[in-house]
Motif scaffolding. Structure first.
Motif, PDB file in Angstrom:
ATOM      1  N   GLU A 194       0.837  -1.188   0.000  1.00 47.42           N
ATOM      2  CA  GLU A 194       0.000   0.000   0.000  1.00 47.42           C
ATOM      3  C   GLU A 194       0.882   1.253   0.000  1.00 47.42           C
ATOM      4  O   GLU A 194       1.786   1.379   0.809  1.00 47.42           O
ATOM      5  CB  GLU A 194      -0.893  -0.025   1.250  1.00 47.42           C
ATOM      6  CG  GLU A 194      -2.117   0.813   1.145  1.00 47.42           C
ATOM      7  CD  GLU A 194      -3.332   0.078   1.748  1.00 47.42           C
ATOM      8  OE1 GLU A 194      -4.365   0.029   1.071  1.00 47.42           O
ATOM      9  OE2 GLU A 194      -3.238  -0.432   2.887  1.00 47.42           O
ATOM     10  N   GLU A 250       0.652  -4.952   3.008  1.00 54.17           N
ATOM     11  CA  GLU A 250       0.316  -5.472   1.680  1.00 54.17           C
ATOM     12  C   GLU A 250      -1.056  -4.952   1.286  1.00 54.17           C
ATOM     13  O   GLU A 250      -1.969  -4.894   2.106  1.00 54.17           O
ATOM     14  CB  GLU A 250       0.368  -6.996   1.690  1.00 54.17           C
ATOM     15  CG  GLU A 250       1.810  -7.501   1.829  1.00 54.17           C
ATOM     16  CD  GLU A 250       1.900  -9.016   1.758  1.00 54.17           C
ATOM     17  OE1 GLU A 250       1.384  -9.597   0.800  1.00 54.17           O
ATOM     18  OE2 GLU A 250       2.495  -9.602   2.687  1.00 54.17           O
ATOM     19  N   SER A 265      -2.953   0.715  -4.927  1.00 55.98           N
ATOM     20  CA  SER A 265      -3.323  -0.548  -4.297  1.00 55.98           C
ATOM     21  C   SER A 265      -4.346  -1.301  -5.131  1.00 55.98           C
ATOM     22  O   SER A 265      -4.211  -2.496  -5.364  1.00 55.98           O
ATOM     23  CB  SER A 265      -3.906  -0.292  -2.905  1.00 55.98           C
ATOM     24  OG  SER A 265      -3.029   0.504  -2.152  1.00 55.98           O
ATOM     25  N   ALA A 286      -4.738  -5.122  -8.013  1.00 56.26           N
ATOM     26  CA  ALA A 286      -5.858  -6.065  -7.936  1.00 56.26           C
ATOM     27  C   ALA A 286      -6.604  -6.133  -9.264  1.00 56.26           C
ATOM     28  O   ALA A 286      -7.042  -7.208  -9.685  1.00 56.26           O
ATOM     29  CB  ALA A 286      -6.811  -5.654  -6.812  1.00 56.26           C
ATOM     30  N   ARG A 331     -13.936  -3.655  -3.048  1.00 54.38           N
ATOM     31  CA  ARG A 331     -13.339  -4.296  -1.870  1.00 54.38           C
ATOM     32  C   ARG A 331     -12.208  -3.455  -1.284  1.00 54.38           C
ATOM     33  O   ARG A 331     -11.816  -3.648  -0.140  1.00 54.38           O
ATOM     34  CB  ARG A 331     -12.795  -5.681  -2.235  1.00 54.38           C
ATOM     35  CG  ARG A 331     -13.876  -6.649  -2.721  1.00 54.38           C
ATOM     36  CD  ARG A 331     -13.278  -7.998  -3.097  1.00 54.38           C
ATOM     37  NE  ARG A 331     -12.545  -8.556  -1.973  1.00 54.38           N
ATOM     38  CZ  ARG A 331     -11.271  -8.932  -2.012  1.00 54.38           C
ATOM     39  NH1 ARG A 331     -10.581  -8.802  -3.123  1.00 54.38           N
ATOM     40  NH2 ARG A 331     -10.691  -9.427  -0.948  1.00 54.38           N
ATOM     41  N   TYR A 332     -11.674  -2.521  -2.072  1.00 55.20           N
ATOM     42  CA  TYR A 332     -10.530  -1.709  -1.624  1.00 55.20           C
ATOM     43  C   TYR A 332     -10.989  -0.348  -1.116  1.00 55.20           C
ATOM     44  O   TYR A 332     -10.635   0.688  -1.662  1.00 55.20           O
ATOM     45  CB  TYR A 332      -9.512  -1.575  -2.758  1.00 55.20           C
ATOM     46  CG  TYR A 332      -8.748  -2.852  -2.979  1.00 55.20           C
ATOM     47  CD1 TYR A 332      -7.488  -3.038  -2.439  1.00 55.20           C
ATOM     48  CD2 TYR A 332      -9.326  -3.911  -3.672  1.00 55.20           C
ATOM     49  CE1 TYR A 332      -6.806  -4.227  -2.604  1.00 55.20           C
ATOM     50  CE2 TYR A 332      -8.659  -5.113  -3.841  1.00 55.20           C
ATOM     51  CZ  TYR A 332      -7.394  -5.260  -3.311  1.00 55.20           C
ATOM     52  OH  TYR A 332      -6.731  -6.446  -3.465  1.00 55.20           O
ATOM     53  N   ALA A 345      -8.285  -5.014   2.124  1.00 50.68           N
ATOM     54  CA  ALA A 345      -9.478  -5.303   1.302  1.00 50.68           C
ATOM     55  C   ALA A 345     -10.511  -6.092   2.094  1.00 50.68           C
ATOM     56  O   ALA A 345     -10.172  -6.806   3.030  1.00 50.68           O
ATOM     57  CB  ALA A 345      -9.069  -6.068   0.057  1.00 50.68           C
ATOM     58  N   HIS A 364      -3.543  -5.994  -0.325  1.00 47.20           N
ATOM     59  CA  HIS A 364      -4.778  -6.779  -0.204  1.00 47.20           C
ATOM     60  C   HIS A 364      -5.243  -6.910   1.242  1.00 47.20           C
ATOM     61  O   HIS A 364      -6.366  -7.328   1.503  1.00 47.20           O
ATOM     62  CB  HIS A 364      -4.583  -8.161  -0.830  1.00 47.20           C
ATOM     63  CG  HIS A 364      -3.534  -8.971  -0.142  1.00 47.20           C
ATOM     64  ND1 HIS A 364      -3.777  -9.659   1.016  1.00 47.20           N
ATOM     65  CD2 HIS A 364      -2.225  -9.167  -0.417  1.00 47.20           C
ATOM     66  CE1 HIS A 364      -2.674 -10.260   1.420  1.00 47.20           C
ATOM     67  NE2 HIS A 364      -1.716  -9.973   0.569  1.00 47.20           N
TER      68      HIS A 364
END
Lengths: 270, 270
Positions: free
Chosen positions: B41, B264, B129, B133, B190-191, B269, B266
């Motif tokens: 991130e 990280e 970020s 994805a 989701r982010y 998320a 994810h």
């Protein structure tokens, strides 16, 4: 809950959030808001002087599970703009608590006579929203079946502090049938504005809770065979943290006498 | 981007966030952080005097899509505790911008000589970020294919103001093949800590954007046949809003020279 209250409660069943707030404003009800305006988001209230507002807002932001912020009113403003536009929080709740230097000094039915231009009102999410979702998903709620207030416990889990605001997480417990624990987690995870997913499953002692049958707040419930205790972060946390910071002045809702918003509970869900 | 920078960039590819921050601290790199520490991130930086911190925090809270807060450091503290524990934000970024009364006064490589005990540092999420994805989900990113900076636009969409902080939303645009628009929305939703789901699909003119080929920031990209322009709220918004409020003092990252965290991408998320 007295019989008189129960009788009146039935007559309130069909009222909208606006009708209920108006009834509360006219002193027509000073009981709790449990089961009223089902399906609408209810909120915890914390009102603090501007001087404390930054640290308290940061505390909530750092601890979103116990303190999910639904709305922060502008300084001195007592009227909601977002979750119940036009509702004046000084008399829209059934009952309040007023604190001076951390001490409870009164529990009035309205607080317009105590209002000040430097006050900031915080409306914080409440588990009533996710409880309807749990029921709708087939997850039974023992405290409702047993007509009790959900048991709550002080834990040893420290919140992340911000300035003078620091303290331990309070959790609420629901006894969930073991095969439904995943459903209960999945459903409540979507309600981030109402404490979200549980913070613990099963191991109460790891949070410093020694006796499930002796909650610190609310009432004890009977667990059924095969039930697992599941713990959610609780909106009592910011109330206690704010009180312990001993602000010069503070207003909060009276326990279980929440602010009823116009927002349907599922709207905030993700 | 110069050839020298490109050459050096390749040599930075394998470095961890900590190694990169340490290189930045030692003046080993003053280029942008695009493509570095992939999968970690990155964050926008806004530093303001305590006096402005409450209104700015409230502004971010009221506008979570352009301003997703990753961390707020304690007053006067320059060291991250949460997303990159131990990293000193005064020299962990490649380059900064320093403003006085809203005017840019310098773009130094470190700001420890300008640090003050009353400063509050805000680390705000960034679209880098969610871009990894998107790629991982099979959504192509034209600006990367074309080696350009993602185009960004000022819109007519007013943010919800807080105190002196007010302004319009800046959006970033990605050209997405029509059948992949739902995937792009589902993945980025989701982010939430990196601007979340798009704020608009297709109708640029409804946001007051007249010419897609003339972005206000970044670079223009060529759309492929069948591409749909999709718009995400952008971290440039809080930068501009803060600048327009003309705070007595402010530090921010230099454009595209972000704070690289140890988290990280994810992990945040949902």
């Amino acid at each position: 809950m007295t019989d008189t209250e129960t009788a009146s409660r039935a007559s309130l069943a069909g009222l909208t959030p606006g009708q209920l707030r108006s009834m509360f404003a006219n002193d027509g009800w000073d009981g709790d808001t449990c089961g009223l305006a089902l399906g609408y988001e209810q909120a915890n209230l914390v009102v603090l002087p501007k001087n404390d507002a930054y640290d308290f807002l940061l505390f909530c932001m750092r601890n979103p599970k116990p303190c999910p912020i639904l709305e922060v009113l502008d300084v001195g403003d007592s009227v909601s703009k977002r979750i119940a536009p036009g509702a004046d929080i000084r008399f829209a709740l059934p009952r309040y608590r007023v604190f001076e230097d951390g001490r409870l000094v009164s529990t009035p039915a309205r607080v317009d006579d105590r209002w000040r231009d430097d006050l900031v009102a915080f409306l914080i999410g409440c588990s009533l929203s996710f409880e309807s979702a749990l029921l709708a998903s087939g997850v039974p709620l023992r405290h409702l079946e047993q007509d009790r207030i959900c048991p709550m416990y002080e834990t040893t889990m420290e919140c992340e502090p911000a300035g003078r605001f620091a303290g331990r997480t309070v959790v609420s417990m629901r006894a969930i049938p073991a095969p439904l624990v995943p459903t209960a987690i999945e459903v409540t995870a979507r309600y981030r504005h109402a404490h979200g997913a549980p913070v613990h499953v099963g191991a109460a002692e790891q949070m410093g809770i020694s006796k499930l049958e002796e909650p610190d707040f609310g009432e004890s419930i009977s667990m059924e065979p095969g039930d697992v205790p599941v713990f959610w972060a609780c909106g009592v946390t910011p109330q206690i943290v704010a009180q312990q910071a001993r602000p010069q002045f503070m207003i909060s809702h009276f326990p279980a006498c929440m602010f009823i918003s116009d927002r349907e509970a599922h709207v905030g869900a993700i």
